[in-house]
Design an enzyme around this catalytic site. Structure first.
Site, PDB file in Angstrom:
ATOM      1  N   SER A   1     -13.544  98.649  62.726  1.00 23.71           N
ATOM      2  CA  SER A   1     -12.238  98.140  63.112  1.00 23.71           C
ATOM      3  C   SER A   1     -12.235  96.613  62.934  1.00 23.71           C
ATOM      4  O   SER A   1     -12.443  96.128  61.833  1.00 23.71           O
ATOM      5  CB  SER A   1     -11.914  98.558  64.541  1.00 23.71           C
ATOM      6  OG  SER A   1     -10.557  98.386  64.828  1.00 23.71           O
TER       7      SER A   1
ATOM      8  N   ASP B   1      -4.951 107.133  60.763  1.00 19.47           N
ATOM      9  CA  ASP B   1      -5.242 106.005  61.646  1.00 19.47           C
ATOM     10  C   ASP B   1      -3.977 105.161  61.813  1.00 19.47           C
ATOM     11  O   ASP B   1      -3.384 104.719  60.830  1.00 19.47           O
ATOM     12  CB  ASP B   1      -6.376 105.162  61.040  1.00 19.47           C
ATOM     13  CG  ASP B   1      -6.952 104.167  62.021  1.00 19.47           C
ATOM     14  OD1 ASP B   1      -6.263 103.802  62.991  1.00 19.47           O
ATOM     15  OD2 ASP B   1      -8.105 103.740  61.806  1.00 19.47           O
TER      16      ASP B   1
ATOM     17  N   HIS C   1      -7.975 106.883  64.295  1.00 13.26           N
ATOM     18  CA  HIS C   1      -8.810 105.681  64.361  1.00 13.26           C
ATOM     19  C   HIS C   1     -10.217 105.992  64.845  1.00 13.26           C
ATOM     20  O   HIS C   1     -11.174 105.356  64.429  1.00 13.26           O
ATOM     21  CB  HIS C   1      -8.152 104.661  65.301  1.00 13.26           C
ATOM     22  CG  HIS C   1      -8.757 103.301  65.236  1.00 13.26           C
ATOM     23  ND1 HIS C   1      -8.715 102.509  64.114  1.00 13.26           N
ATOM     24  CD2 HIS C   1      -9.438 102.576  66.160  1.00 13.26           C
ATOM     25  CE1 HIS C   1      -9.322 101.354  64.356  1.00 13.26           C
ATOM     26  NE2 HIS C   1      -9.773 101.374  65.587  1.00 13.26           N
TER      27      HIS C   1
END
Length: 705
Positions: free
Chosen positions: A557, A644, A676
């Site tokens: 991320s 996501d 995600h």
């Protein structure tokens, strides 16, 4: 190190130039067309990338299966959580060998004075077990399943649960009568996670999101009525702010929280009159954050408020709940470098979380004199926190503890005697011995002289860390004041047992060393995050822990942004880079306020749409903008998910295509039904991690060990 048996041709995406113009700067982007998620050509390209990645890693199939088996064989597949007392019941979860998802259960208390969790090893009918929700049943017919809300009413008669079967984190709430087993007609679609019952069980309070996936509205649903009649309790129009809501542990108030990365505001509603007008605790002030909890002191309702108004690392004050903006009594004054993290209030005392010396700590707050009694542990590195404490007046506090070498542990802390009662330690099968592993913290010197902590864990049988160069797996994050805590991982053992040292670079932008640590790694100081990671890698090389050809970096991320930036800054320091759901096209995303969460993110990264200086700064580090032609890249594996909503699949897809233009050996793996957090189901998650670890070990040259 293994080699490919024959050359293979990666997918070649068509370049369709689109010009982006901001602040007098024209940028041609050949792969922005990937953003059309429903386009058959985009889907075909992603599927071709998956096929190529599978082909390129086919030689690792045996190792993947071996690592998956190692994870599985070390895990007690049929297991139980430690029961948590709430009302007249003990609540807990079960996992069953061969089943992907957990099962939520409860059993009745033996007596009102019963605070010792029941022995769940006995037959279920002996303790009166009731299955509340079986995730395996709810997931039938779906490739993806996630539980976003789960709560039982105070009287124990009804249960709500929110389910996502796409991976986009939009949940449908349903309600079940636990007396009759009937699913009620109340069904609320497209909600955010975290819905809950009102204390009297008449209402459900839930939140919904706007088109940018921002939780912006709090709703009140009365059971038995049409969803179309639900009342809007609160709406936040400012696109920079998230909204959330929950009841105090005392059940006295509903607290509605509004927050951005740097500013917060709370509104309070009497739980006995949820249709009353919310009243503000403290009006929002740009740059001021606060969080409050209710207590009763000498018969008066008060709020304990943690805030940073003139207190960089926060202070704790007490105010009258009837007049929160009135006089403030300082309970815990600001101490520079000792970051107060949160306070949880109970009837007789509070629990305070804070960070000191780079570690999370936990203490009991005496309401009478404001003193803190810290819980002490004997490991040099550990993580600790309070959790699973729904009762208002318990004699015990549930505490979670662990370290790099100590599996996750649950204690009950007896407040009156300061005793820790061990309730459970995560079982690790196969003869795991913590003493066979070691952990320590070392320090790297950053370019500006700042000392950067690095946590290390390794298996002792391979020798002392630093005695000779070893393979190193270096992990980093460094954003949102999120701290990477010393925590145990069963999957990590598969690397440690092959001689790999696992290291965490606690770079600026995280919260490990206090609020200033975060401030020095965000906005126009963001490059510190990247250079700190490089300096940590250099320290490990210069100190003899490893060599550049035996080190792989990983981040996910915002940590994936770190990976992309590091790949451009110092490709020569790493043999490979593993980027999970990487935020690598940061400038394009943050320039577009129509994309999910963009406006909220301006507090973290800056606003390049309206500020030319921020635009230039972000352009100088955004990985997609800065792919180099003058240096060979290490091997790169980017992992993403089609659904996501936080870091769109398009970012790593574009990045890999750009890397290929300069001859980089880059692979893309896109889960076509996931969000995600990756795939759902524990066995699927283990296989996904086995895939990543097999690639990582192959790059490190220990795949055959």
């Amino acid at each position: 190190m293994s080699t490919d048996a024959a050359p293979r041709t990666p997918p070649v995406a068509t370049r369709t130039p689109i010009v982006r113009s901001h602040h007098g700067d024209d940028v041609e982007d050949g792969y922005e067309w990937f953003r059309a998620k429903e386009d058959a050509a985009v889907v075909a390209h992603l599927e071709a990338e998956n096929a190529y990645t599978e082909q390129r890693t086919a030689h690792l199939a045996g190792l993947r299966e071996k690592i998956f088996t190692e994870i599985k064989d070390r895990t007690l597949e049929t297991d139980l959580s430690v029961p948590t007392r709430r009302g007249d019941w003990w609540y807990y979860g079960r996992t069953v060998e061969g089943q992907q998802y957990g099962i939520q259960c409860r059993a009745p208390l033996a007596s009102p004075d019963d605070w010792t969790p029941p022995d769940l090893s006995v037959a279920a009918d002996v303790i009166g077990e009731q299955i509340l929700l079986d995730g395996n049943v709810e997931a039938e017919g779906h490739e993806f399943f996630s539980l976003g809300s789960f709560e039982v009413s105070n009287d124990g008669n009804r249960m709500l649960f929110g389910i996502d079967v796409a991976g986009d984190e939009r949940y449908t709430i349903r309600v079940r009568d636990l007396v009759t087993g009937e699913t009620l007609p109340d069904e609320i679609p497209d909600t955010f996670a975290g819905a809950g019952f009102s204390p009297d069980g008449r209402f459900i309070v839930y939140t919904t999101v706007d088109d940018a996936w921002r939780p912006d509205t709090v709703w009140l649903h009365e059971l038995g009525t049409a969803v179309s009649a639900d009342e809007r309790l609160f709406h936040e129009p400012d696109e920079r702010f998230w909204v959330g809501a929950g009841f105090t542990r005392s059940d006295k108030y509903l607290m509605i929280g509004v927050g951005s990365s740097i500013t917060s505001e709370e509104w309070i509603v009497d739980a006995a009159d949820l249709r009353s007008t919310p009243r503000v605790v403290w009006p929002r002030t740009e740059g001021i954050e606060y969080d409050s909890d209710h207590a009763v002191i000498d018969g008066e309702d008060v709020l304990y408020i943690l805030h940073n108004d003139g207190a960089l690392d926060f202070e704790l004050v007490r105010v009258a709940a009837s007049d929160p903006s009135g006089p403030r009594e300082v309970v815990l004054p600001h101490r520079p470098g000792e970051r107060l993290l949160g306070v949880s209030t109970f009837r007789d005392w509070g629990v305070v979380g804070y960070r000191s010396g780079g570690l999370a700590r936990l203490g009991m707050l005496d309401y009478a004199d404001g003193t803190i009694r810290e819980l002490e542990f004997d490991e040099p590195l550990y993580s600790v926190g309070a959790g699973g404490n729904p009762e208002w007046a318990p004699p015990l506090i549930r505490v979670g503890y662990g370290s790099f070498v100590t599996p996750g542990t649950v204690y009950d802390y007896e407040v009156a005697t300061s005793e820790l009662h061990l309730r459970k330690r995560q079982p690790v099968l196969g003869g795991y011995e913590p003493s066979e592993y070691a952990q320590e913290r070392v320090w790297a010197t950053a370019q500006d002289g700042t000392q950067i902590p690095i946590s290390l864990v390794w298996k002792r049988s391979f020798g002392d860390a630093g005695a000779a160069p070893r393979p190193v797996h270096l992990y980093g994050y460094g954003s949102y004041e999120h701290s990477i805590e010393p925590g145990f991982s069963v999957a990590r053992l598969s690397a440690l047992d092959r001689g790999v040292i696992f290291a965490v670079a606690h770079v600026r932008g995280g919260g490990e060393m206090g609020r200033q640590w975060y401030e020095d790694g965000k906005l126009l100081h963001k490059r510190n995050t990247f250079t700190d990671f490089v300096d940590c890698a250099l320290h490990l090389i210069d100190s003899g822990y490893t060599t550049a050809d035996r080190m792989v970096a990983e981040g996910g991320s915002a940590g994936g942004l770190l990976m992309g930036a590091v790949a451009n800054l110092a490709p020569e320091l790493f043999a490979g880079i593993l980027a999970d759901v990487p935020f690598v096209d940061a400038l394009t995303t943050i320039l577009d306020p129509s994309l999910p969460l963009t406006v909220i993110e301006w507090d973290e990264w800056g606003d390049p749409l309206h500020n030319a200086d921020v635009y230039a700064y972000m352009k100088s580090y955004s990985p997609y903008e800065n792919v180099r032609t003058d240096a060979p890249y290490p091997k790169i594996l980017a992992v993403t998910s089609l659904n996501d909503t936080r870091v769109l699949y398009v970012e790593p897809a574009k990045w890999v295509a750009r890397l290929r233009e300069v001859g980089a050996d880059a692979l893309l793996k896109c889960e076509m039904v996931a969000g995600h957090g990756g795939v759902s189901g524990r066995y699927n998650a283990w296989r996904e991690r086995a895939f990543e670890l097999a690639w990582l070990l192959d790059v490190l040259g220990v795949a055959e060990v």
